[in-house]
Design a protein around this motif. Structure first.
Motif, PDB file in Angstrom:
ATOM      1  N   ARG A 115     -16.194  16.487  13.022  1.00 52.13           N
ATOM      2  CA  ARG A 115     -16.978  16.398  14.261  1.00 52.13           C
ATOM      3  C   ARG A 115     -17.361  17.788  14.757  1.00 52.13           C
ATOM      4  O   ARG A 115     -16.816  18.797  14.317  1.00 52.13           O
ATOM      5  CB  ARG A 115     -16.165  15.707  15.374  1.00 52.13           C
ATOM      6  CG  ARG A 115     -15.627  14.357  15.013  1.00 52.13           C
ATOM      7  CD  ARG A 115     -16.729  13.459  14.494  1.00 52.13           C
ATOM      8  NE  ARG A 115     -17.771  13.218  15.440  1.00 52.13           N
ATOM      9  CZ  ARG A 115     -17.805  12.159  16.250  1.00 52.13           C
ATOM     10  NH1 ARG A 115     -16.844  11.250  16.172  1.00 52.13           N
ATOM     11  NH2 ARG A 115     -18.786  11.993  17.078  1.00 52.13           N
ATOM     12  N   SER A 116     -18.297  17.825  15.645  1.00 45.78           N
ATOM     13  CA  SER A 116     -18.798  19.106  16.167  1.00 45.78           C
ATOM     14  C   SER A 116     -18.806  19.073  17.694  1.00 45.78           C
ATOM     15  O   SER A 116     -18.824  17.996  18.299  1.00 45.78           O
ATOM     16  CB  SER A 116     -20.239  19.356  15.715  1.00 45.78           C
ATOM     17  OG  SER A 116     -20.344  19.211  14.339  1.00 45.78           O
ATOM     18  N   VAL A 117     -18.809  20.282  18.257  1.00 44.41           N
ATOM     19  CA  VAL A 117     -18.942  20.378  19.705  1.00 44.41           C
ATOM     20  C   VAL A 117     -19.749  21.635  20.034  1.00 44.41           C
ATOM     21  O   VAL A 117     -19.722  22.604  19.275  1.00 44.41           O
ATOM     22  CB  VAL A 117     -17.537  20.410  20.367  1.00 44.41           C
ATOM     23  CG1 VAL A 117     -16.774  21.690  20.045  1.00 44.41           C
ATOM     24  CG2 VAL A 117     -17.656  20.261  21.876  1.00 44.41           C
ATOM     25  N   VAL A 118     -20.474  21.603  21.142  1.00 41.66           N
ATOM     26  CA  VAL A 118     -21.265  22.788  21.529  1.00 41.66           C
ATOM     27  C   VAL A 118     -20.509  23.513  22.629  1.00 41.66           C
ATOM     28  O   VAL A 118     -20.091  22.892  23.605  1.00 41.66           O
ATOM     29  CB  VAL A 118     -22.673  22.389  22.014  1.00 41.66           C
ATOM     30  CG1 VAL A 118     -23.456  23.627  22.473  1.00 41.66           C
ATOM     31  CG2 VAL A 118     -23.446  21.678  20.922  1.00 41.66           C
ATOM     32  N   ARG A 119     -20.306  24.820  22.439  1.00 39.23           N
ATOM     33  CA  ARG A 119     -19.684  25.650  23.474  1.00 39.23           C
ATOM     34  C   ARG A 119     -20.731  26.653  23.942  1.00 39.23           C
ATOM     35  O   ARG A 119     -21.518  27.157  23.133  1.00 39.23           O
ATOM     36  CB  ARG A 119     -18.482  26.429  22.910  1.00 39.23           C
ATOM     37  CG  ARG A 119     -17.383  25.536  22.351  1.00 39.23           C
ATOM     38  CD  ARG A 119     -16.369  25.212  23.445  1.00 39.23           C
ATOM     39  NE  ARG A 119     -15.263  24.484  22.899  1.00 39.23           N
ATOM     40  CZ  ARG A 119     -14.932  23.255  23.237  1.00 39.23           C
ATOM     41  NH1 ARG A 119     -15.639  22.622  24.148  1.00 39.23           N
ATOM     42  NH2 ARG A 119     -13.892  22.647  22.685  1.00 39.23           N
ATOM     43  N   HIS A 120     -20.700  26.890  25.265  1.00 44.72           N
ATOM     44  CA  HIS A 120     -21.715  27.809  25.807  1.00 44.72           C
ATOM     45  C   HIS A 120     -21.069  29.122  26.179  1.00 44.72           C
ATOM     46  O   HIS A 120     -20.177  29.163  27.023  1.00 44.72           O
ATOM     47  CB  HIS A 120     -22.378  27.183  27.031  1.00 44.72           C
ATOM     48  CG  HIS A 120     -23.069  25.899  26.692  1.00 44.72           C
ATOM     49  ND1 HIS A 120     -24.269  25.843  26.044  1.00 44.72           N
ATOM     50  CD2 HIS A 120     -22.690  24.604  26.867  1.00 44.72           C
ATOM     51  CE1 HIS A 120     -24.614  24.598  25.846  1.00 44.72           C
ATOM     52  NE2 HIS A 120     -23.646  23.812  26.340  1.00 44.72           N
ATOM     53  N   SER A 121     -21.474  30.173  25.502  1.00 40.10           N
ATOM     54  CA  SER A 121     -20.935  31.514  25.802  1.00 40.10           C
ATOM     55  C   SER A 121     -22.046  32.333  26.437  1.00 40.10           C
ATOM     56  O   SER A 121     -23.218  31.945  26.371  1.00 40.10           O
ATOM     57  CB  SER A 121     -20.470  32.187  24.514  1.00 40.10           C
ATOM     58  OG  SER A 121     -21.583  32.707  23.838  1.00 40.10           O
ATOM     59  N   PRO A 122     -21.717  33.463  27.031  1.00 43.36           N
ATOM     60  CA  PRO A 122     -22.778  34.292  27.649  1.00 43.36           C
ATOM     61  C   PRO A 122     -23.824  34.712  26.634  1.00 43.36           C
ATOM     62  O   PRO A 122     -24.969  34.985  26.982  1.00 43.36           O
ATOM     63  CB  PRO A 122     -22.017  35.513  28.174  1.00 43.36           C
ATOM     64  CG  PRO A 122     -20.588  35.114  28.223  1.00 43.36           C
ATOM     65  CD  PRO A 122     -20.367  34.051  27.219  1.00 43.36           C
ATOM     66  N   MET A 123     -23.451  34.762  25.328  1.00 43.64           N
ATOM     67  CA  MET A 123     -24.438  35.189  24.313  1.00 43.64           C
ATOM     68  C   MET A 123     -25.324  34.029  23.844  1.00 43.64           C
ATOM     69  O   MET A 123     -26.238  34.219  23.065  1.00 43.64           O
ATOM     70  CB  MET A 123     -23.715  35.789  23.108  1.00 43.64           C
ATOM     71  CG  MET A 123     -23.217  37.207  23.361  1.00 43.64           C
ATOM     72  SD  MET A 123     -21.486  37.294  23.040  1.00 43.64           S
ATOM     73  CE  MET A 123     -21.548  37.275  21.248  1.00 43.64           C
ATOM     74  N   VAL A 126     -23.003  27.813  21.078  1.00 44.72           N
ATOM     75  CA  VAL A 126     -22.360  27.885  19.743  1.00 44.72           C
ATOM     76  C   VAL A 126     -21.977  26.467  19.341  1.00 44.72           C
ATOM     77  O   VAL A 126     -21.413  25.723  20.147  1.00 44.72           O
ATOM     78  CB  VAL A 126     -21.083  28.767  19.820  1.00 44.72           C
ATOM     79  CG1 VAL A 126     -20.352  28.774  18.477  1.00 44.72           C
ATOM     80  CG2 VAL A 126     -21.422  30.160  20.256  1.00 44.72           C
ATOM     81  N   LEU A 127     -22.301  26.096  18.074  1.00 44.50           N
ATOM     82  CA  LEU A 127     -21.884  24.770  17.593  1.00 44.50           C
ATOM     83  C   LEU A 127     -20.629  24.970  16.738  1.00 44.50           C
ATOM     84  O   LEU A 127     -20.626  25.763  15.788  1.00 44.50           O
ATOM     85  CB  LEU A 127     -22.979  24.134  16.745  1.00 44.50           C
ATOM     86  CG  LEU A 127     -22.605  22.759  16.218  1.00 44.50           C
ATOM     87  CD1 LEU A 127     -22.882  21.697  17.260  1.00 44.50           C
ATOM     88  CD2 LEU A 127     -23.361  22.432  14.940  1.00 44.50           C
ATOM     89  N   VAL A 128     -19.567  24.274  17.130  1.00 39.49           N
ATOM     90  CA  VAL A 128     -18.298  24.392  16.387  1.00 39.49           C
ATOM     91  C   VAL A 128     -18.085  23.094  15.620  1.00 39.49           C
ATOM     92  O   VAL A 128     -17.999  22.031  16.224  1.00 39.49           O
ATOM     93  CB  VAL A 128     -17.119  24.628  17.361  1.00 39.49           C
ATOM     94  CG1 VAL A 128     -15.817  24.819  16.591  1.00 39.49           C
ATOM     95  CG2 VAL A 128     -17.393  25.822  18.261  1.00 39.49           C
ATOM     96  N   VAL A 143     -10.592  24.104   9.011  1.00 38.10           N
ATOM     97  CA  VAL A 143     -11.610  25.166   9.015  1.00 38.10           C
ATOM     98  C   VAL A 143     -12.619  24.859  10.139  1.00 38.10           C
ATOM     99  O   VAL A 143     -13.133  23.747  10.224  1.00 38.10           O
ATOM    100  CB  VAL A 143     -12.345  25.239   7.669  1.00 38.10           C
ATOM    101  CG1 VAL A 143     -13.442  26.306   7.706  1.00 38.10           C
ATOM    102  CG2 VAL A 143     -11.393  25.498   6.532  1.00 38.10           C
ATOM    103  N   ALA A 144     -12.832  25.844  10.989  1.00 41.29           N
ATOM    104  CA  ALA A 144     -13.876  25.675  12.034  1.00 41.29           C
ATOM    105  C   ALA A 144     -15.039  26.607  11.710  1.00 41.29           C
ATOM    106  O   ALA A 144     -14.826  27.808  11.535  1.00 41.29           O
ATOM    107  CB  ALA A 144     -13.290  26.015  13.390  1.00 41.29           C
ATOM    108  N   ILE A 145     -16.222  26.046  11.548  1.00 37.16           N
ATOM    109  CA  ILE A 145     -17.404  26.871  11.255  1.00 37.16           C
ATOM    110  C   ILE A 145     -18.239  26.936  12.538  1.00 37.16           C
ATOM    111  O   ILE A 145     -18.566  25.909  13.136  1.00 37.16           O
ATOM    112  CB  ILE A 145     -18.221  26.267  10.102  1.00 37.16           C
ATOM    113  CG1 ILE A 145     -17.351  26.159   8.849  1.00 37.16           C
ATOM    114  CG2 ILE A 145     -19.469  27.074   9.819  1.00 37.16           C
ATOM    115  CD1 ILE A 145     -17.982  25.397   7.694  1.00 37.16           C
TER     116      ILE A 145
END
Ligand code: F6P
Length: 742
Positions: A115-123, A126-128, A143-145
């Motif tokens: 499964r995947s999740v989207v994280r929001h960073s200041p840059m 990011v899809l994890v 493994v997390a890509i």
């Protein structure tokens, strides 16, 4: 048109597009995000399957160096941000440099395998994506890509901008195209339609398509309606007909119930000598005028039933439909006792008001007991009107001096009725009318009418002057209105007339035949000049003065003896009254004297017929005469003068007319005389005899035109049009009064 098409098409289209975009864009954004994310997830899975070959060995050995080298190659794909290798207990086995702090082995713990999740960073986002690995004989690891999703944001906004720009431009082009196409179609359509309308092609020959035909039909309908209205308006001015009058009643008055009230009835049923019932038309100017109006308008005529057989022919409500040969309206008879007839008709009406209003120098008699009866008979008629009225706002046309008190009584019973009273006789000056002991009561009642009509402006002014003198009311001399107790009465001049053409003419032979028949009937030689007088035997008509004028002429010019005869029809009238009896006696004596003085074996100067003549015979007399003499001492209008002119379709014959008859205001081509001046009247007869044919024709032509245009339909039509206007105004002010106060 083009500009209006643009504003009516392009602007709303753009507004609609804006609304769609406003609500639709978030949805498109979400769609794009999901597409890009699915794409990146697929890439992560592919990358993971590549890593599966070498990664287990490197992890098993804990070879950090090897892992760094290996992952460095993988990270060459610029979108992969980093790789994180975690143990099941949350410990970190390996992590590349650029893994942001917000992504750790603990933070990905809750994600299921694959499964995947989207994280929001200041840059950026990011899809994890996480993948659990369970190699044989080795500790499982995860493994997390991490994929950099910031490109998704920029692609998304670019795609959105493109879509908006493209959609907007496409819309504008589409709208302009539509406008242009519509403009060309409408322009062509309008051109053909205008061509059809100007070429008056409304039906089969129309060049417009079937879509335009309903429009053409509509245009034709409106045009024909306009034409009919215009024709009617022209008719109103030049050619009043029964149909024009009917249209006034229908379109302007909206077909109310019409009620006429008069003393004299239009048809009297009489027993003849054999005991059979006959219908008789009374000798009355009022009946002559009103009867054709009622034929045209229908309704109910309420009158005194004075014929000997009147009661025999009415129904239980005292009604009979008339005219007998072709019933078109209802005659409602009111019965009067002998004493009622005496006080009301003979007494106050004809011994009081009649001589009061006519300056014929017969002294009026006013008796208190007549006044009491007069009022009670007026109340009786008011009762009959109230019974006949089927609505609260009928149009009531009251005739003459017999019903002075009726407007007041009726206004109390039917406040919303439209009451018109027409005064068929002259209205004298204020001093003269003031002789009447009940002037104030009479004036107050008359003012309860909505319209008070007289033949001439002169009579209107006399009436207004009488009001000024005797009662307190507001008289507006400019508008000819009088306000009393909150009610406004309109005073106006409506010169009465006759129907055109008179219906009796169809039954009368032409002029040569009429001449021959009349001369034969009355024993008058073919070469003799025939003068004609036709009237009720009344002291206002100047019958004796006329005989004296003839005598003077025969005296002055003996050559006229044997050459000139006056045929005098005198219909006995009000014969119970002493003044009328005296008049009949004097007339007979004078005629006898003059005839005795000049008559020869085969000629006499005056032929007096003291009987009522039916209208067909009177019209035959008009056609037979060389001149007609109407020398009334005083007369409201005098319709005999008008009938004589109407009968002369040969445009011959001379009219001698009193200046004191209302008709003299219209028939100015007649020979006008002062009837009190016997010498002048004799000279007028001489002029009539000597008048050349061409002058007779020209005078008669002009008079015929005047009567044709100013016929009785015009008289009634003008009065009813005024009544319609008054009704409209009254309805308006009633509606305003009914509104709640602001
Ligand atoms: O013409 C005037 C008038 O008063 C009419 O109104 C009336 O009908 C006519 O004279 C004849 O009078 P009477 O009805 O009294 O015979």
């Amino acid at each position: 048109m083009f500009r209006s098409l643009v504003t009516r098409t392009v602007v709303p289209l753009l507004l609609a597009a804006g609304v769609v975009a406003y609500f639709g864009l978030p949805y498109i954004d979400r769609l794009l995000t999901e597409w890009f994310r699915a794409d990146v997830e697929l890439r992560a899975r592919l990358l993971m399957s590549t890593l599966e070959e070498s990664l287990p060995a490197l992890v098993a050995k804990g070879d950090q160096q090897g892992l760094r080298r290996y992952t460095a190659k993988v990270l060459a794909d610029q979108r992969v941000l980093g790789i994180l290798i975690c143990l099941p207990n949350g410990g970190t086995v390996f992590k590349t440099e650029l893994v942001p702090a917000l992504v750790s082995c603990q933070s990905t713990d809750e994600l299921a395998d694959g499964r995947s999740v989207v994280r929001h960073s200041p840059m950026g986002s990011v899809l994890v994506s996480v993948f659990d690995q369970k190699p044989a004989d080795q500790t499982p690891y995860r493994v997390a890509i991490l994929y950099d999703l910031s490109f998704v944001d920029s692609r998304q906004s670019t795609a959105r901008d493109y879509m908006l720009a493209f959609g907007g431009i496409a819309l504008v082009i589409l709208a302009l195209f539509l406008v242009l196409a519509a403009w060309l179609v409408v322009r062509r359509w309008a051109k053909i339609l205008i061509g059809d309308i100007t070429g008056r092609r409304f039906f089969d020959d129309a060049k417009s398509g079937p879509l335009s035909l309903p429009i053409l039909r509509q245009v034709r309908k409106v045009l024909s309606e306009m034409e009919a209205t215009q024709r009617l308006e022209i008719d109103y001015r030049e050619n009043w007909t029964p149909q024009a009058l009917q249209l006034v009643v229908r379109d302007q008055l909206h077909s109310p119930q019409m009620i006429v009230v008069s003393n004299r009835e239009p048809y009297a049923h009489e027993f003849n000598e054999q005991g059979a019932i006959e219908v008789r038309l009374p000798a009355s100017g009022m009946v002559t005028a009103l009867e054709p109006v009622m034929r045209a308008c229908s309704g109910t005529w309420i009158a005194h039933g004075s014929g000997s057989a009147d009661r025999e022919v009415v129904d239980r409500s005292d009604r009979v439909r008339v005219p007998p040969e072709d019933p078109s309206y209802m005659l409602r008879r009111v019965w009067l006792s002998e004493s009622e007839e005496q006080g009301f008709y003979y007494g106050l009406s004809n011994e009081g008001l009649w001589p009061l209003c006519h300056l014929a120098y017969v002294r009026p008699a006013f008796r208190g007991e007549d006044w009491v009866v007069y009022q009670s008979v007026n109340r009786k008629f008011a009762e009959a009107v109230a019974r006949e009225a089927q609505s609260d706002d009928p149009v009531i046309l009251i005739q003459d001096y017999h019903f002075v008190m009726l407007p007041g009584y009726l206004r109390k019973r039917r406040p919303n009725a439209t009451i018109v009273l027409f005064w068929h006789i002259p209205w004298p000056n204020a001093e003269t009318f003031g002789v009447c002991p009940w002037t104030r009561e009479m004036l107050t009642s008359l003012l309860m009418a909505d319209i008070l009509g007289f033949h001439t402006l002169y009579h209107c002014q006399n009436f207004l002057a009488t009001l000024d003198r005797f009662i307190e009311c507001q008289v507006d001399h400019e508008r000819m209105t009088v306000a009393l107790q909150g009610h406004v009465c309109h005073v106006g001049a409506y010169p009465i007339s006759i129907e055109w053409p008179p219906r009796w003419l169809t039954a009368v032979p032409d002029v040569p035949q009429s001449r021959a028949a009349v001369r034969e009937c009355f024993g008058i030689g073919a070469h003799v000049v025939l003068g004609l007088g036709v009237e009720r035997w009344d002291f206002t008509k100047g019958v004796i003065e006329r005989c004296l004028a003839l005598e003077l002429l025969l005296e002055q010019d003996p050559r006229l003896r044997g050459q000139l005869t006056l045929l005098q029809i005198a219909a006995p009238s009000r014969s119970k009254l002493p003044a009328y009896q005296a008049l009949q006696r004097t007339t007979l004596a004078e005629v006898e004297r003059i005839n005795a003085r000049f008559a020869t074996a085969d000629w006499k100067p005056i032929v007096l017929i003291g009987r009522h003549q039916p209208p067909e015979q009177v019209f035959e007399l008009y056609r037979a005469a060389d001149f007609c003499i109407v020398n009334s001492l005083h007369d409201g209008m005098n319709l005999v003068a008008k009938e004589f002119v109407a009968a002369r379709d040969d445009e011959d014959g001379v009219l001698i007319l009193s200046t004191f008859a209302g008709a003299a205001r219209e028939l100015v081509e007649a020979i006008l005389v002062n009837p009190f001046d016997v010498t002048e009247t004799a000279a007028a007869i001489r002029r009539a005899i000597d008048m050349p044919r061409e002058q007779r024709r020209q005078r008669m032509q002009l008079m015929r035109r005047t009567i044709k245009e100013n016929n009785v339909y015009r008289w009634a039509g003008r009065m009813l049009m005024d009544a319609a206007r008054i009704r409209q105004r009254q309805a308006l002010s009633r509606a305003e009064e009914a509104l709640p106060a602001a």
